[in-house]
Scaffold this active site. Structure first.
Site, mmCIF file in Angstrom:
data_model
loop_
_atom_site.group_PDB
_atom_site.id
_atom_site.type_symbol
_atom_site.label_atom_id
_atom_site.label_comp_id
_atom_site.label_asym_id
_atom_site.label_seq_id
_atom_site.Cartn_x
_atom_site.Cartn_y
_atom_site.Cartn_z
ATOM 1 C CB SER A 78 26.241 28.064 43.899
ATOM 2 O OG SER A 78 25.181 27.265 44.392
ATOM 3 C CG ASN B 2 30.014 25.993 46.315
ATOM 4 O OD1 ASN B 2 30.455 26.594 47.289
ATOM 5 N ND2 ASN B 2 28.862 26.294 45.769
ATOM 6 C CD GLU C 259 33.336 30.140 42.072
ATOM 7 O OE1 GLU C 259 34.251 29.403 42.479
ATOM 8 O OE2 GLU C 259 32.128 29.821 42.159
ATOM 9 C CG HIS D 141 28.748 31.391 42.254
ATOM 10 N ND1 HIS D 141 29.611 30.563 42.934
ATOM 11 C CD2 HIS D 141 27.663 31.524 43.062
ATOM 12 C CE1 HIS D 141 29.075 30.225 44.092
ATOM 13 N NE2 HIS D 141 27.901 30.792 44.189
#
Length: 593
Positions: free
Chosen positions: A427, A498, A460, A448
């Protein structure tokens, strides 16, 4: 201040003013609607008639209640109509010049005890109050759009505001069925102060062509459970409004995260202000419409132009929650799965965890016992990565430690057959660093997944500069097969979710450090005002403060932006071993299980 606020003047009958007027009349208040445009006043009445008619159809209101509410609304085009008001709420355009003129003129119109509230979310309440001869009666009352539906109201005090005025307005907010949060005077207050920094970063991410508008919006909806993606939300708010708010925030904070992304200026000055103009980040059916229509930037629906490789079997490395969740996802989709860990025992425990998860699905009626049994039979536990010799896709979900992952990819390189795709679920670490640990970097890609993997729809898909088109196409096809939504992004810290989420969380911590607002008020503001499923401090405690700090450090190291430096309070809590729910204490304390 003992006089109840029964008669309220609303100045400015745009979308927000109309919504506030509807909330007030439905709560039994007499409303004096004022707008310099007679057409705007007529439109407001029509909109309220239509909205209350829908409420009757949905049995939220009786026809008698509707007629009574409509009778309590009168509209005017002159400010003098506010003379009888106990409270005036101005929601004029976000301009100091316009709002200051209204405040000055109201001094000569309203009674001495009348409270004047500004609905600004970007301008200084103190500066507006200073225009009045009775600044102690001036405060901020920030509703959220759409006002009838959104529960949050920020009650904003300046250094001049009388506590009695705050108490009276707070009491009114409760009477309207709202949740008032008391805040001090600074641009954006709590909710917008956190929201607009995040929206700005999303606009900058899109402008940099890091990801498509559709992928950015899908990532934040599916990865964070948000009701809207950031670019769609900017179109709803108004690109010009967002730019004004960010300008005001940057003037005060000098934080680069608040410096409006250049694309906001470009769109605003071109008149592409979002839904209200019919075009912003997206194109709409017509001005004011919520229906998105295809334009030159809309992705083609024909799918991948490049054919991918055939994937029949999958190897998942790891024995934790994420590894077992991913293995479950692939097995449910019909793939043969090798679940490998550092020992046979750990692999068996991970498979047992999947068995329990499948049993829960059976109990809830989501699958039959027979399907669950077949799914579990597709998973073969192994105590060595040698078992990956024949898999078509090898995917790791081990500790977030670059050295460990590189060693694992070197092992994959030796064990896996030529043509196998090697994927990492990292991540925050560079995917290319994993790729460079192999002799076949073109076959390495990031996938991800989000926790819990069986429930979360987002993946992702992270391409490095070395990943081949064929590998990328294959992974997108695999995502479709396992019923996940892939979003494409490049190999940089935080990817999409993130990179947008953690600066927002970090800024929430800074608000507490500065004693601007409490944990509870900030969490309430983001849930009630932003539609977030969890407040930032609830989420931080769930994610883990140590995990959050590690991600913040990676983002700060990658982008070198001072505004991304981890908040000292976060570092102190981690140093003290207060890591969130898993330790029983983080920003809040939890009962030990």
């Amino acid at each position: 201040m003992d006089t109840p606020l029964n008669t309220v003047a609303v100045i400015g009958l745009g979308t927000m003013g109309t919504g506030i007027a509807e909330v007030l009349i439905r709560a039994g208040r007499e409303v004096i609607g004022i707008d310099i445009s007679e057409a705007a006043a007529v439109h407001a009445v029509t909109a309220i008639e239509a909205s209350t008619e829908r409420a009757v159809r949905r049995e939220h209101l009786t026809e008698d209640e509707r007629q009574g509410a409509l009778a309590r609304l009168r509209t005017f085009t002159d400010l003098s109509a506010a003379a009888d008001a106990d409270l005036v709420i101005e929601v004029a355009p976000e301009s100091y010049e316009i709002k200051q003129q209204i405040v000055r003129e109201l001094d000569g119109v309203v009674r001495p005890e009348t409270i004047i509230a500004t609905g600004t979310n970007a301008l200084s309440v103190t500066r507006l109050a200073a225009e009045s001869a009775r600044p102690e009666r001036v405060l901020g009352l920030h509703f959220f759009n759409p006002a009838p539906a959104m529960k949050l109201v920020e009650v904003v005090s300046s250094v001049l505001t009388a506590p009695a005025a705050v108490a009276a307005v707070t009491e009114l907010a409760y009477a309207l069925g709202k949740e008032p949060v008391a805040v001090g005077d600074r641009p954006g207050f709590v909710a917008d102060g956190l929201l607009f920094g995040y929206l700005n970063q999303a606009a900058a991410m899109y402008e940099a062509k890091y990801a498509s508008r559709e992928d950015i919006d899908a990532a934040m909806k599916l990865g964070c459970g948000l009701p809207m993606g950031p670019l769609a939300l900017l179109d709803l708010i108004g690109v010009d409004t967002a730019r004004t708010v960010l300008d005001a925030m940057y003037t005060e904070s000098q934080d680069r995260l608040h410096a409006p992304a250049p694309i906001l200026k470009q769109l605003s000055e071109a008149g592409l202000t979002g839904r209200k103009s019919g075009r912003g980040f997206y194109s709409y059916q017509e001005p004011g419409s919520s229906v998105v229509v295809r334009d030159a930037l809309t992705p083609l629906e024909s799918g991948q132009q490049i054919g991918g490789r055939e994937i029949r079997s999958v190897g998942v490395a790891g024995s934790g929650t994420m590894a077992s969740g991913i293995a479950e996802v692939f097995a449910k989709a019909g793939y043969d799965v090798v679940l490998a860990a550092r020992s046979e025992e750990k692999a068996e425990k991970a498979k047992a965890r999947i068995g329990k998860s499948l049993s829960r699905s059976v109990e809830k009626g989501r699958m039959t016992a027979e399907t669950a049994a077949k799914t579990l039979d597709r998973i073969a536990p192994a105590g060595s990565y040698d078992a990956f010799a024949d898999v078509d896709l090898a995917l790791e979900a081990v500790a977030e430690d670059l050295e460990i992952k590189q060693q694992l990819f070197a092992a994959f390189d030796k064990v896996c057959k030529p043509g196998a795709i090697l994927a990492t679920t990292t991540s925050s670490l560079p995917v290319v660093a994993c790729a460079r640990a192999t002799s076949r970097p073109g076959d390495v890609i990031g996938m991800h997944f989000f926790n819990p993997a069986p429930a979360m729809k987002l993946v992702e898909v992270v391409r490095t500069v070395l990943t081949t088109d064929e590998v990328h196409a294959t992974v997108r096809e695999v995502c479709a097969t396992i019923k996940k939504h892939p979003v494409d992004c490049g190999d940089r810290a935080g990817f999409i979710v993130n990179a947008l989420l953690f600066p927002y969380l970090n800024n929430a911590i800074k608000m507490v450090e500065e004693h601007y607002a409490t944990l509870d008020d900030i969490d309430a503001a983001m849930k009630l005002g932003g539609g977030y499923p969890m407040g930032p401090f609830e989420l931080l405690d769930v994610v883990g403060l140590d995990v959050s700090l590690a991600i913040e450090k990676v983002l700060h190291s990658e982008f070198r932006d001072p505004g991304l430096a981890p908040a000292p309070l976060l570092e102190h809590l981690v140093a003290a071993g207060c890591l969130g729910r898993k330790t029983g204490r983080g920003f809040r304390e939890y009962a030990r299980r």
